[in-house]
Design an enzyme around this catalytic site. Structure first.
Site, PDB file in Angstrom:
ATOM      1  N   PHE A 134       3.913 -15.116  12.653  1.00 45.08           N
ATOM      2  CA  PHE A 134       5.130 -14.332  12.465  1.00 45.08           C
ATOM      3  C   PHE A 134       5.958 -14.368  13.737  1.00 45.08           C
ATOM      4  CE2 PHE A 134       7.786 -10.584  12.061  1.00 45.08           C
ATOM      5  CZ  PHE A 134       8.103 -10.570  10.706  1.00 45.08           C
TER       6      PHE A 134
ATOM      7  N   SER B 139       9.820  -4.868   8.346  1.00 41.69           N
ATOM      8  CA  SER B 139      10.440  -6.146   8.678  1.00 41.69           C
ATOM      9  C   SER B 139      11.366  -6.642   7.576  1.00 41.69           C
ATOM     10  CB  SER B 139       9.359  -7.200   8.934  1.00 41.69           C
ATOM     11  OG  SER B 139       8.554  -7.391   7.785  1.00 41.69           O
TER      12      SER B 139
ATOM     13  N   PHE C 246       8.419 -15.653   8.882  1.00 42.29           N
ATOM     14  CA  PHE C 246       6.997 -15.638   8.537  1.00 42.29           C
ATOM     15  C   PHE C 246       6.621 -17.041   8.066  1.00 42.29           C
ATOM     16  CE2 PHE C 246       3.783 -14.507   5.105  1.00 42.29           C
ATOM     17  CZ  PHE C 246       2.753 -14.172   5.974  1.00 42.29           C
TER      18      PHE C 246
ATOM     19  N   GLY D 119       0.812  -7.313  -1.917  1.00 43.48           N
ATOM     20  CA  GLY D 119       0.552  -5.962  -1.417  1.00 43.48           C
ATOM     21  C   GLY D 119       1.803  -5.114  -1.326  1.00 43.48           C
ATOM     22  N   ASP D 120       2.917  -5.741  -0.941  1.00 43.24           N
ATOM     23  CA  ASP D 120       4.181  -5.006  -0.873  1.00 43.24           C
ATOM     24  C   ASP D 120       4.595  -4.517  -2.254  1.00 43.24           C
ATOM     25  OD1 ASP D 120       4.324  -5.548   1.867  1.00 43.24           O
ATOM     26  OD2 ASP D 120       5.441  -7.402   1.551  1.00 43.24           O
TER      27      ASP D 120
ATOM     28  N   THR E   8      -6.891  -1.583  -1.156  1.00 45.58           N
ATOM     29  CA  THR E   8      -6.729  -2.580  -2.219  1.00 45.58           C
ATOM     30  C   THR E   8      -7.784  -3.675  -2.058  1.00 45.58           C
ATOM     31  OG1 THR E   8      -5.086  -3.829  -0.942  1.00 45.58           O
ATOM     32  CG2 THR E   8      -4.264  -2.096  -2.402  1.00 45.58           C
TER      33      THR E   8
ATOM     34  N   GLY F 225       9.857 -10.354   4.124  1.00 46.97           N
ATOM     35  CA  GLY F 225       9.771  -9.221   5.047  1.00 46.97           C
ATOM     36  C   GLY F 225       9.203  -8.016   4.325  1.00 46.97           C
TER      37      GLY F 225
ATOM     38  N   ASN G  39      10.788  -6.439   1.030  1.00 49.51           N
ATOM     39  CA  ASN G  39       9.995  -6.645  -0.186  1.00 49.51           C
ATOM     40  C   ASN G  39       9.727  -5.324  -0.898  1.00 49.51           C
ATOM     41  OD1 ASN G  39       9.792  -9.381   0.402  1.00 49.51           O
ATOM     42  ND2 ASN G  39       7.730  -9.235   1.221  1.00 49.51           N
TER      43      ASN G  39
ATOM     44  N   SER H 291      -5.523 -28.930  12.070  1.00 48.72           N
ATOM     45  CA  SER H 291      -4.196 -29.094  11.483  1.00 48.72           C
ATOM     46  C   SER H 291      -4.341 -29.347   9.994  1.00 48.72           C
ATOM     47  CB  SER H 291      -3.472 -30.265  12.154  1.00 48.72           C
ATOM     48  OG  SER H 291      -2.227 -30.506  11.521  1.00 48.72           O
TER      49      SER H 291
END
Length: 344
Positions: free
Chosen positions: A130, A22, A116, A272-273, A235, A62, A66, A50
């Site tokens: 997303f 993405s 996102f 994570g990216d 991870t 994205g 990323n 909320s």
């Protein structure tokens, strides 16, 4: 295990790292409390809640962009194969200036770029949604557009589900190594789709929560997955990661510690990216698995200390110093920023 006994895969010295996934804009919101304090366990089947946030920022993100950006920071020249909307022209140009090859990024003028929306609480827990937008067009962008004869590795990160399936099938057909990273899409993909996607993958990467969903949907245990993919990476946030690698004498599991934080943790989006980018770049330079994982850990820490998934550009010396302070000096890291291991 000695370093000589646990080498990483050395990717071909010719060929590109192609990143699919993405391209999005991230709307980052911060909730000053804790989500769990506002959830009633015996009412979860009728959830209606909320959260009033006190901060919001729109930043480029994205998974595909990323990871590509993270690779560029570490000296790689990745090709980003992805789709974006009419509002992404400036973003595309900026990525190009950072060292990402954006010739594979297709702009569709009739839709907006994927978005996102995520709220983060004081415990770094996140609630997210997303919007697909132009990402749905990725299914019409084949891997063959990236000159498959010159591809060393394909990263298949969260994307349009049909596109992810197609890229995995193309990699199998063309005998191209690929990293399968279903990540946030484990919630959307069925067990059958996940099994089809990881078939033939060289690496499978997931965090521990995503792995739990993958296990629930496919019925596969960690040992089962180890029998299907040569390298399994799970991870565990601040507990680090485990890289399980198939070898001639059986599996070897490398426990990778998290890198030290030197500034407060601000936002986990994109951590994570960044880890994946560092891991892939480590593989590219021929680093042992434990070193490649630690490169990912340092890259992840730099994102965690930044607002948004793409940290400010750092100098090579800064990254090497951060690695040394978290672990120890590693002469092999001089190859990170060498053109000799960065085919273009």
């Amino acid at each position: 295990m000695t370093r000589e006994a646990s080498p990483s895969l050395r990717l071909p010295e010719s060929g590109r790292i192609v990143v699919t996934g993405s391209v999005a804009f991230d709307y980052l919101m911060r909730f000053p409390g804790r989500f769990v304090e506002h959830l009633i366990p015996d009412r979860m089947e009728r959830l209606s809640v909320s959260f009033l946030v006190d901060e919001m920022r729109r930043v480029p993100g994205g998974c595909g962009s990323n990871i590509a950006y993270g690779l560029a920071l570490l000296g790689e020249k990745p090709l980003l194969l992805a789709t974006a909307g009419r509002d992404a022209a400036d973003y595309r140009d900026w990525l190009g200036r950072q060292g990402v090859d954006v010739s594979g990024l297709r702009i569709h003028e009739d839709v907006f770029t994927a978005s996102f929306f995520v709220s983060t609480d004081s415990d770094q827990n996140q609630l997210a949604s997303f919007y697909t937008g132009a990402m749905a067009r990725a299914r019409d962008l084949p891997l063959s557009d990236a000159a498959p004869g010159a591809v060393a590795l394909v990263v298949i990160s969260p994307n349009d589900p049909l596109a992810m399936a197609q890229y995995a099938a193309e990699c199998r057909e063309l005998a191209i190594p690929f990293l399968y990273d279903p990540s946030q899409q484990v919630a959307r993909l069925s067990g059958e789709e996940l099994l089809a996607g990881l078939a033939g993958a060289f690496l499978l990467v997931a965090n521990e929560y995503e792995f739990g969903i993958l296990h629930q949907k496919t019925g596969l245990s960690r040992e089962d997955l180890e029998g299907r993919v040569p390298v399994l990476v799970i991870t565990h946030g601040d507990a680090g990661s485990i890289i399980s690698v198939a070898g001639p004498r059986g599996r070897v599991r490398h426990e990778i510690p998290a890198a030290l934080l030197e500034r407060p943790a601000i936002d986990p989006t994109g951590v994570g990216d960044a880890y994946r980018a560092g891991l892939v770049r480590g593989i590219r330079i021929g680093a042992p698995w434990e070193v490649a994982g630690r490169i990912g850990s340092v890259a992840a820490a730099l994102v965690l200390e930044s607002l948004g998934p793409q940290p400010p550009r750092y100098a090579p010396a800064e990254f090497l110093a951060r690695y040394a302070r978290s672990f120890e000096e590693e002469p092999l890291l001089e190859r990170l920023f060498s053109d000799e291991v960065t085919p273009g």
